[in-house]
Design a protein around this motif. Structure first.
Motif, PDB file in Angstrom:
ATOM      1  N   HIS A 146      -3.969  -6.832  -1.156  1.00 25.14           N
ATOM      2  CA  HIS A 146      -4.241  -5.680  -2.017  1.00 25.14           C
ATOM      3  C   HIS A 146      -5.735  -5.468  -2.194  1.00 25.14           C
ATOM      4  CE1 HIS A 146      -3.948  -2.963  -5.479  1.00 25.14           C
ATOM      5  NE2 HIS A 146      -4.819  -3.749  -6.087  1.00 25.14           N
ATOM      6  N   TYR A 147      -6.452  -6.545  -2.506  1.00 25.19           N
ATOM      7  CA  TYR A 147      -7.870  -6.389  -2.797  1.00 25.19           C
ATOM      8  C   TYR A 147      -8.709  -6.190  -1.538  1.00 25.19           C
ATOM      9  CZ  TYR A 147      -7.073  -7.225  -7.704  1.00 25.19           C
ATOM     10  OH  TYR A 147      -6.644  -7.100  -9.006  1.00 25.19           O
ATOM     11  N   THR A 148      -8.364  -6.852  -0.447  1.00 25.97           N
ATOM     12  CA  THR A 148      -9.137  -6.616   0.778  1.00 25.97           C
ATOM     13  C   THR A 148      -8.919  -5.203   1.305  1.00 25.97           C
ATOM     14  OG1 THR A 148      -7.364  -7.586   2.135  1.00 25.97           O
ATOM     15  CG2 THR A 148      -9.182  -9.042   1.468  1.00 25.97           C
ATOM     16  N   SER A 149      -7.805  -4.577   0.933  1.00 24.53           N
ATOM     17  CA  SER A 149      -7.538  -3.188   1.336  1.00 24.53           C
ATOM     18  C   SER A 149      -8.163  -2.176   0.388  1.00 24.53           C
ATOM     19  CB  SER A 149      -6.024  -2.944   1.412  1.00 24.53           C
ATOM     20  OG  SER A 149      -5.411  -3.803   2.360  1.00 24.53           O
ATOM     21  N   GLY A 150      -8.715  -2.650  -0.726  1.00 29.02           N
ATOM     22  CA  GLY A 150      -9.302  -1.733  -1.700  1.00 29.02           C
ATOM     23  C   GLY A 150      -8.261  -0.976  -2.494  1.00 29.02           C
ATOM     24  N   GLY A 151      -7.073  -1.576  -2.683  1.00 29.67           N
ATOM     25  CA  GLY A 151      -5.987  -0.916  -3.400  1.00 29.67           C
ATOM     26  C   GLY A 151      -4.728  -0.923  -2.554  1.00 29.67           C
ATOM     27  N   ARG A 152      -3.689  -0.263  -3.062  1.00 30.78           N
ATOM     28  CA  ARG A 152      -2.383  -0.293  -2.392  1.00 30.78           C
ATOM     29  C   ARG A 152      -1.898   1.112  -2.085  1.00 30.78           C
ATOM     30  NH1 ARG A 152       2.733  -2.975  -5.404  1.00 30.78           N
ATOM     31  NH2 ARG A 152       2.378  -1.204  -6.791  1.00 30.78           N
ATOM     32  N   ASN A 153      -1.400   1.286  -0.887  1.00 27.94           N
ATOM     33  CA  ASN A 153      -0.800   2.549  -0.479  1.00 27.94           C
ATOM     34  C   ASN A 153       0.713   2.411  -0.548  1.00 27.94           C
ATOM     35  OD1 ASN A 153      -0.321   5.085   0.546  1.00 27.94           O
ATOM     36  ND2 ASN A 153      -0.708   4.531   2.673  1.00 27.94           N
ATOM     37  N   VAL A 154       1.338   3.028  -1.545  1.00 29.65           N
ATOM     38  CA  VAL A 154       2.802   3.015  -1.679  1.00 29.65           C
ATOM     39  C   VAL A 154       3.347   4.173  -0.849  1.00 29.65           C
ATOM     40  CG1 VAL A 154       4.739   3.130  -3.284  1.00 29.65           C
ATOM     41  CG2 VAL A 154       2.588   2.034  -3.993  1.00 29.65           C
ATOM     42  N   THR A 155       4.093   3.866   0.187  1.00 32.14           N
ATOM     43  CA  THR A 155       4.475   4.886   1.161  1.00 32.14           C
ATOM     44  C   THR A 155       5.839   5.500   0.924  1.00 32.14           C
ATOM     45  OG1 THR A 155       5.343   3.170   2.646  1.00 32.14           O
ATOM     46  CG2 THR A 155       3.029   3.833   2.946  1.00 32.14           C
ATOM     47  N   GLU A 156       6.629   4.944   0.028  1.00 34.76           N
ATOM     48  CA  GLU A 156       7.957   5.503  -0.212  1.00 34.76           C
ATOM     49  C   GLU A 156       8.406   5.212  -1.629  1.00 34.76           C
ATOM     50  OE1 GLU A 156      10.485   1.753   1.704  1.00 34.76           O
ATOM     51  OE2 GLU A 156      10.290   3.622   2.836  1.00 34.76           O
ATOM     52  N   GLY A 157       9.464   5.895  -2.056  1.00 33.49           N
ATOM     53  CA  GLY A 157      10.005   5.692  -3.392  1.00 33.49           C
ATOM     54  C   GLY A 157       9.416   6.646  -4.409  1.00 33.49           C
ATOM     55  N   PRO A 158       9.879   6.548  -5.643  1.00 33.09           N
ATOM     56  CA  PRO A 158       9.445   7.505  -6.689  1.00 33.09           C
ATOM     57  C   PRO A 158       7.977   7.370  -7.065  1.00 33.09           C
ATOM     58  CG  PRO A 158      10.758   5.734  -7.645  1.00 33.09           C
ATOM     59  CD  PRO A 158      10.877   5.590  -6.158  1.00 33.09           C
ATOM     60  N   PHE A 159       7.350   6.240  -6.738  1.00 35.97           N
ATOM     61  CA  PHE A 159       5.951   6.040  -7.121  1.00 35.97           C
ATOM     62  C   PHE A 159       5.033   6.036  -5.899  1.00 35.97           C
ATOM     63  CE2 PHE A 159       8.321   3.478 -10.438  1.00 35.97           C
ATOM     64  CZ  PHE A 159       8.439   4.565 -11.300  1.00 35.97           C
ATOM     65  N   ALA A 160       5.437   6.738  -4.863  1.00 34.04           N
ATOM     66  CA  ALA A 160       4.631   6.813  -3.652  1.00 34.04           C
ATOM     67  C   ALA A 160       3.292   7.465  -3.946  1.00 34.04           C
ATOM     68  CB  ALA A 160       5.375   7.605  -2.574  1.00 34.04           C
ATOM     69  N   GLY A 161       2.273   6.967  -3.282  1.00 36.56           N
ATOM     70  CA  GLY A 161       0.924   7.496  -3.446  1.00 36.56           C
ATOM     71  C   GLY A 161      -0.081   6.459  -3.006  1.00 36.56           C
ATOM     72  N   ASP A 162      -1.266   6.888  -2.680  1.00 35.59           N
ATOM     73  CA  ASP A 162      -2.291   5.997  -2.145  1.00 35.59           C
ATOM     74  C   ASP A 162      -3.224   5.543  -3.259  1.00 35.59           C
ATOM     75  OD1 ASP A 162      -4.114   4.601  -0.692  1.00 35.59           O
ATOM     76  OD2 ASP A 162      -4.467   6.173   0.803  1.00 35.59           O
ATOM     77  N   GLY A 163      -2.947   4.363  -3.798  1.00 36.79           N
ATOM     78  CA  GLY A 163      -3.778   3.825  -4.869  1.00 36.79           C
ATOM     79  C   GLY A 163      -5.206   3.578  -4.457  1.00 36.79           C
ATOM     80  N   ARG A 164      -5.451   3.439  -3.160  1.00 31.82           N
ATOM     81  CA  ARG A 164      -6.821   3.241  -2.684  1.00 31.82           C
ATOM     82  C   ARG A 164      -7.708   4.437  -3.014  1.00 31.82           C
ATOM     83  NH1 ARG A 164      -5.215   2.144   3.444  1.00 31.82           N
ATOM     84  NH2 ARG A 164      -4.142   4.100   2.901  1.00 31.82           N
ATOM     85  N   ALA A 165      -7.082   5.607  -3.171  1.00 34.33           N
ATOM     86  CA  ALA A 165      -7.826   6.836  -3.464  1.00 34.33           C
ATOM     87  C   ALA A 165      -7.734   7.228  -4.935  1.00 34.33           C
ATOM     88  CB  ALA A 165      -7.306   7.974  -2.593  1.00 34.33           C
ATOM     89  N   ASN A 166      -7.200   6.339  -5.773  1.00 36.47           N
ATOM     90  CA  ASN A 166      -7.060   6.654  -7.196  1.00 36.47           C
ATOM     91  C   ASN A 166      -8.435   6.962  -7.798  1.00 36.47           C
ATOM     92  OD1 ASN A 166      -6.805   6.274 -10.148  1.00 36.47           O
ATOM     93  ND2 ASN A 166      -4.738   5.613  -9.651  1.00 36.47           N
ATOM     94  N   PRO A 167      -8.615   8.135  -8.418  1.00 29.25           N
ATOM     95  CA  PRO A 167      -9.946   8.501  -8.948  1.00 29.25           C
ATOM     96  C   PRO A 167     -10.396   7.617 -10.096  1.00 29.25           C
ATOM     97  CG  PRO A 167      -8.283  10.078  -9.659  1.00 29.25           C
ATOM     98  CD  PRO A 167      -7.616   9.201  -8.644  1.00 29.25           C
TER      99      PRO A 167
END
Length: 381
Positions: free
Chosen positions: A318-339
């Motif tokens: 998670h941390y080496t990726s700079g966040g988590r990209n959730v690719t499916e499900g109700p909470f899908a979204g790219d946490g790496r781009a979270n403002p």
């Protein structure tokens, strides 16, 4: 000794005197208590209206392990805080006594006496006494479920052969010692004694150069170095920037977004656990949570506020990726781009050997004496 020790000691000293560097005002004198502090540990902060005593600690220990303390008699504090797991439960999130889903992971209780706020994101809970009211009396979700059944629970305790004497010893000046306030104060007193300071990492800091394996020492240098930068948040004597001791000024509260979610592209987190936003209603506080201490972290999986990361290896991913990209499900979204994500959470690279070294360091924080200490075990067995 090592760079890690210097960083940890310096940050611990700064936290102890407050951000402005001024010496704190000492609290008024109170009854003495034999803390049996691990080497190098300062005396914990204790509210003036609940001074420590061995009698309170023993009463709190009995209550902590007693399922009769829940409204329907099915759950105890220890149901979600097991000693062998460093007082966590091994689940992503707990289930309350009536079957309610509790949305946040049960945190470990090692050195909980030194935190400056309690629960994952509530800035209003500054003592263990105020925190205890949440699992005891919260109704949405219900945890122990005392709110509608307090009188019934108190009667159970008064009818027990052991409790009246324990309560009288702990609160000798009370005409009726078996009551709500006594329960809260006793539980808080017991939890303040859950001190963990005998891990290989602790022994190394105390001068035993053989306490940590070479891989763990290399991982420590990564942890406290500028590549991984873990120490920016996991700092000080207990590897969290949430810290308070007897002689420290209550620090500014710090909560961080680590890019775990970005449900709507604008920084939203799952609605049942939005972080600090739940209390401030500021959009920029979506996903901001208190930094958890890391002592005994190898025993406290799964990780994060909602238990959604299963292993330490996955946490490092998670941390080496700079966040988590959730690719499916109700909470899908790219946490790496979270403002709202903290700028220190940014991609970086570790070799397989470096990842193994970092895991070895985190495992060196395990204190088996703490998880086996009979002082913290179930007194009913």
């Amino acid at each position: 000794m090592s760079r890690a020790w210097k960083v940890s000691a310096l940050l611990g000293a700064l936290l102890a005197v407050g951000c402005d560097g001024e010496e704190p005002h000492p609290p008024p004198p109170g009854p003495t208590y034999d803390w049996k502090l691990p080497a190098g540990f300062p005396e914990p902060f204790v509210p003036v209206d609940n001074p420590m005593s061995e009698e309170k600690v023993q009463l709190g220990r009995h209550l902590f392990y007693d399922s009769r303390l829940s409204g329907n008699g099915t759950l105890s504090c220890a149901s979600c805080h097991e000693q062998q797991r460093a007082f966590t439960d091994g689940k992503a999130t707990p289930v309350g006594s009536t079957g309610d889903h509790v949305p946040r992971n049960a945190p470990g209780l090692a050195n909980v006496a030194y935190l400056s706020t309690y629960t994952w994101a509530n800035p209003q809970l500054e003592t263990l006494e105020t925190q205890a009211l949440v699992p005891l009396f919260n109704e949405v979700p219900t945890e122990l479920g005392l709110a509608p059944r307090l009188d019934e629970v108190l009667q159970r305790l008064r009818s027990d052969t052991r409790y009246p004497e324990l309560f009288r010893a702990a609160f000798p000046d009370e005409a009726e010692p078996v009551g709500k306030d006594a329960i809260v104060k006793a539980l808080a007193s017991f939890q303040r004694t859950l001190l963990s300071g005998s891990s290989p990492y602790d022994r190394y800091l105390q001068g035993d150069n053989t306490a940590m394996a070479p891989a763990a020492k290399r991982g420590m240098e990564l942890f406290f170095g500028e590549r991984a930068e873990c120490y920016h948040c996991h700092s000080g004597p207990h590897l969290t920037n949430s810290f308070r001791a007897k002689d420290s000024r209550l620090p500014g509260m710090q909560f961080f977004n680590t890019g775990l979610y970005d449900v709507d592209g604008n920084g939203a987190y799952p609605p049942d656990s939005p972080g600090l936003f739940e209390f401030t209603h500021k959009a920029t506080d979506q996903g901001r949570f208190r930094v958890p201490p890391l002592r005994n972290v190898a025993l406290t999986a799964p990780y994060m506020h909602d238990g959604s990361i299963p292993t330490l290896e996955a946490v490092i991913d998670h941390y080496t990726s700079g966040g988590r990209n959730v690719t499916e499900g109700p909470f899908a979204g790219d946490g790496r781009a979270n403002p709202n994500k903290d700028p220190l959470v940014r991609p970086f690279t570790l070799t397989p050997d470096e990842r193994a070294d970092l895991i070895a360091f985190l495992e060196s924080l395990t204190d088996t004496a703490f998880t086996q200490d009979p002082r913290f075990s179930n007194p009913w067995q």
